[in-house]
Design a protein around this motif. Sequence first.
Motif, mmCIF file in Angstrom:
data_model
loop_
_atom_site.group_PDB
_atom_site.id
_atom_site.type_symbol
_atom_site.label_atom_id
_atom_site.label_comp_id
_atom_site.label_asym_id
_atom_site.label_seq_id
_atom_site.Cartn_x
_atom_site.Cartn_y
_atom_site.Cartn_z
ATOM 1 N N MET A 1 0.835 -1.206 0.000
ATOM 2 C CA MET A 1 0.000 0.000 0.000
ATOM 3 C C MET A 1 0.867 1.252 0.000
ATOM 4 S SD MET A 1 -3.180 -0.581 -0.351
ATOM 5 C CE MET A 1 -3.672 1.117 -0.035
ATOM 6 N N ALA A 2 1.984 1.210 0.733
ATOM 7 C CA ALA A 2 2.902 2.345 0.729
ATOM 8 C C ALA A 2 3.486 2.558 -0.668
ATOM 9 C CB ALA A 2 4.020 2.120 1.747
ATOM 10 N N SER A 3 3.827 1.472 -1.361
ATOM 11 C CA SER A 3 4.338 1.581 -2.730
ATOM 12 C C SER A 3 3.285 2.158 -3.661
ATOM 13 C CB SER A 3 4.773 0.199 -3.238
ATOM 14 O OG SER A 3 5.832 -0.319 -2.475
ATOM 15 N N LEU A 4 2.034 1.763 -3.458
ATOM 16 C CA LEU A 4 0.943 2.267 -4.291
ATOM 17 C C LEU A 4 0.746 3.763 -4.078
ATOM 18 C CD1 LEU A 4 -1.102 1.129 -6.351
ATOM 19 C CD2 LEU A 4 -2.725 0.887 -4.456
ATOM 20 N N TYR A 5 0.786 4.197 -2.810
ATOM 21 C CA TYR A 5 0.684 5.635 -2.525
ATOM 22 C C TYR A 5 1.842 6.395 -3.155
ATOM 23 C CZ TYR A 5 -3.260 5.752 0.739
ATOM 24 O OH TYR A 5 -4.509 5.704 1.292
ATOM 25 N N ASP A 6 3.043 5.834 -3.050
ATOM 26 C CA ASP A 6 4.209 6.491 -3.626
ATOM 27 C C ASP A 6 4.065 6.628 -5.148
ATOM 28 O OD1 ASP A 6 7.049 7.474 -3.302
ATOM 29 O OD2 ASP A 6 7.384 5.817 -4.689
ATOM 30 N N ALA A 7 3.435 5.647 -5.774
ATOM 31 C CA ALA A 7 3.272 5.670 -7.228
ATOM 32 C C ALA A 7 2.329 6.762 -7.697
ATOM 33 C CB ALA A 7 2.773 4.313 -7.719
ATOM 34 N N THR A 8 1.500 7.314 -6.784
ATOM 35 C CA THR A 8 0.616 8.418 -7.181
ATOM 36 C C THR A 8 1.403 9.660 -7.580
ATOM 37 O OG1 THR A 8 0.382 9.224 -4.902
ATOM 38 C CG2 THR A 8 -1.246 7.616 -5.678
ATOM 39 N N ASN A 9 2.680 9.702 -7.235
ATOM 40 C CA ASN A 9 3.527 10.821 -7.659
ATOM 41 C C ASN A 9 3.892 10.722 -9.136
ATOM 42 O OD1 ASN A 9 4.119 12.265 -5.038
ATOM 43 N ND2 ASN A 9 4.805 10.212 -4.483
ATOM 44 N N ARG A 10 3.620 9.566 -9.737
ATOM 45 C CA ARG A 10 4.065 9.346 -11.118
ATOM 46 C C ARG A 10 2.929 8.996 -12.079
ATOM 47 N NH1 ARG A 10 9.251 5.455 -10.359
ATOM 48 N NH2 ARG A 10 9.538 6.000 -12.550
ATOM 49 N N ILE A 11 1.882 8.331 -11.587
ATOM 50 C CA ILE A 11 0.776 7.929 -12.463
ATOM 51 C C ILE A 11 -0.564 8.152 -11.751
ATOM 52 C CG2 ILE A 11 2.071 6.202 -13.789
ATOM 53 C CD1 ILE A 11 0.866 4.059 -11.922
ATOM 54 N N PRO A 12 -1.647 8.336 -12.503
ATOM 55 C CA PRO A 12 -2.983 8.391 -11.883
ATOM 56 C C PRO A 12 -3.387 6.987 -11.418
ATOM 57 C CG PRO A 12 -2.988 9.330 -14.116
ATOM 58 C CD PRO A 12 -1.704 8.581 -13.957
ATOM 59 N N ILE A 13 -3.912 6.885 -10.197
ATOM 60 C CA ILE A 13 -4.303 5.589 -9.648
ATOM 61 C C ILE A 13 -5.717 5.668 -9.087
ATOM 62 C CG2 ILE A 13 -3.829 3.853 -7.868
ATOM 63 C CD1 ILE A 13 -0.887 4.529 -8.106
ATOM 64 N N PHE A 14 -6.552 4.718 -9.504
ATOM 65 C CA PHE A 14 -7.881 4.557 -8.914
ATOM 66 C C PHE A 14 -7.807 3.420 -7.914
ATOM 67 C CE2 PHE A 14 -12.067 2.900 -8.331
ATOM 68 C CZ PHE A 14 -12.930 3.979 -8.484
ATOM 69 N N ARG A 15 -8.168 3.708 -6.675
ATOM 70 C CA ARG A 15 -8.164 2.679 -5.633
ATOM 71 C C ARG A 15 -9.327 2.973 -4.693
ATOM 72 N NH1 ARG A 15 -6.045 -2.474 -4.215
ATOM 73 N NH2 ARG A 15 -6.422 -2.707 -1.993
ATOM 74 N N GLY A 16 -10.479 2.393 -4.964
ATOM 75 C CA GLY A 16 -11.643 2.645 -4.125
ATOM 76 C C GLY A 16 -12.097 1.372 -3.442
ATOM 77 N N GLY A 17 -12.743 1.517 -2.290
ATOM 78 C CA GLY A 17 -13.325 0.364 -1.630
ATOM 79 C C GLY A 17 -14.547 -0.137 -2.368
ATOM 80 N N ASN A 18 -15.028 0.668 -3.323
ATOM 81 C CA ASN A 18 -16.193 0.281 -4.109
ATOM 82 C C ASN A 18 -15.957 0.641 -5.571
ATOM 83 O OD1 ASN A 18 -18.940 -0.354 -4.876
ATOM 84 N ND2 ASN A 18 -19.297 1.835 -4.861
ATOM 85 N N PHE A 19 -16.298 -0.300 -6.463
ATOM 86 C CA PHE A 19 -16.187 -0.076 -7.900
ATOM 87 C C PHE A 19 -17.556 -0.107 -8.581
ATOM 88 C CE2 PHE A 19 -12.040 -1.462 -6.678
ATOM 89 C CZ PHE A 19 -11.153 -0.892 -7.584
ATOM 90 N N ARG A 20 -18.586 -0.484 -7.864
ATOM 91 C CA ARG A 20 -19.898 -0.677 -8.471
ATOM 92 C C ARG A 20 -20.725 0.606 -8.440
ATOM 93 N NH1 ARG A 20 -21.475 -6.352 -8.651
ATOM 94 N NH2 ARG A 20 -19.996 -7.677 -7.530
ATOM 95 N N PHE A 21 -21.266 0.994 -9.599
ATOM 96 C CA PHE A 21 -22.093 2.197 -9.676
ATOM 97 C C PHE A 21 -23.356 2.037 -8.827
ATOM 98 C CE2 PHE A 21 -20.444 3.159 -14.251
ATOM 99 C CZ PHE A 21 -19.160 3.227 -13.749
ATOM 100 N N LYS A 22 -23.949 0.858 -8.849
ATOM 101 C CA LYS A 22 -25.173 0.598 -8.087
ATOM 102 C C LYS A 22 -24.936 0.783 -6.595
ATOM 103 C CE LYS A 22 -28.715 -3.017 -7.576
ATOM 104 N NZ LYS A 22 -29.103 -4.390 -8.023
ATOM 105 N N VAL A 23 -23.779 0.336 -6.122
ATOM 106 C CA VAL A 23 -23.465 0.465 -4.702
ATOM 107 C C VAL A 23 -23.140 1.912 -4.355
ATOM 108 C CG1 VAL A 23 -21.870 -0.254 -2.874
ATOM 109 C CG2 VAL A 23 -22.706 -1.918 -4.540
ATOM 110 N N LYS A 24 -22.518 2.638 -5.264
ATOM 111 C CA LYS A 24 -22.259 4.065 -5.060
ATOM 112 C C LYS A 24 -23.576 4.810 -4.828
ATOM 113 C CE LYS A 24 -21.524 8.468 -6.314
ATOM 114 N NZ LYS A 24 -21.272 9.538 -5.344
ATOM 115 N N LYS A 25 -24.594 4.515 -5.648
ATOM 116 C CA LYS A 25 -25.897 5.164 -5.487
ATOM 117 C C LYS A 25 -26.535 4.776 -4.152
ATOM 118 C CE LYS A 25 -26.678 5.385 -10.477
ATOM 119 N NZ LYS A 25 -27.473 4.857 -11.633
#
Length: 266
Positions: free
Chosen positions: A116-140
Motif C-alpha cells: 500500500m505504501a508503494s501504491l501511494y508512492d506511485a501516485t507521484n508518477r501515475i494516476p491511480i484509482f483505488r476505491g473500496g467500491n467499484f460498483r455504480f449501483k453500490v455508489k448510489k
Amino acid sequence: MKATRMVWSGLTGRTGFEAIKAAQDMVDVDIVMGLSRRDMSGIININGEKFEGVNWAKYETGMSGLYGLIELTKQAEIDAIVDFSHPDVFDKVLELAIRTGKPLISGTSGLSNRQMASLYDATNRIPIFRGGNFRFKVKKFIDEVVAAVCEHEGRIDLYEAFYKGKSLPSETSAVLKKRVLDVTNRVVQVHSTDNYAAGNLICDWEVQIRQQISPTEIDQHKVHCRTIGFDELAHDVLEIAKVMTRKPVRPGKFYDLDEIWDDLMS
C-alpha cells in the motif's frame, strides 16, 4: 471513435471473465492483453469462457526485468492497466504501470502495508484509482444512505450478507462508514455474515436507522442494495478505466468513485 486499450491483470478470474464479455459489447473498449500465472498460449476457452482476440503474458516470464516490460508494452500499446489479481503479483503489475506511465485501476485486495505504501508512492508518477467500491449501483446506495442519515435520527446499523469465502467485513462497509462519518459525524454499526452458498455470488446490504420515539413506538427507515455476480462490476470497472485515461497525476492521493462520478455520468 478510438477504443481505450487495456491490459487486465487477473483476466482469468471472475471479474476478468465478465470483463471479456462486457468489452465485446462496448465499441470504445478493447482488452488487448491479459496477465496470467499460467501459459495461455493458444488457449481461447476456459470453463466455457472464451478469450478470443486477447494476447497473454505470464507474470514470471513475460514481465521479467526492464526488457520484458518494454517488450510487453510494445505488444499491447495500452492506455490503462486494470489489476484484479493477487498480492503475490502486485509488485510486477505496479512496476509495469509506473514504467509505462499508464493509469492503474487497482482492485486487488489483501495488499500488505508495504505494498500500500508503494501504491501511494506511485501516485507521484501515475494516476491511480483505488476505491473500496467499484460498483455504480453500490455508489448510489451509499449516497441514499447518507441522505437518509441526514433526515433520520437514531442508531445506524448496516447488515451485510455475502457468499461463502468473501472477506469480511467488506470494503464497501468501510467506504459507507467513512462517508456517513465524514458527512454526518455519526457512526454506523456493521454486522457481517456469509450465509449464501459460494456459487450464488450474492452481495446484500441493508441499512436500518432506528429511533425509539416512545416506550411502544420505534421509527425505522431502511435502505437496501443487492448485487449478484460480477457482470455489472466488470462493466463498471471498464467505464472507470476509460475515465482514468483522462485524469492527471495527483501526488499522494488516489482517485475513487465519488471523485470521478460526474465524468462517468456525462
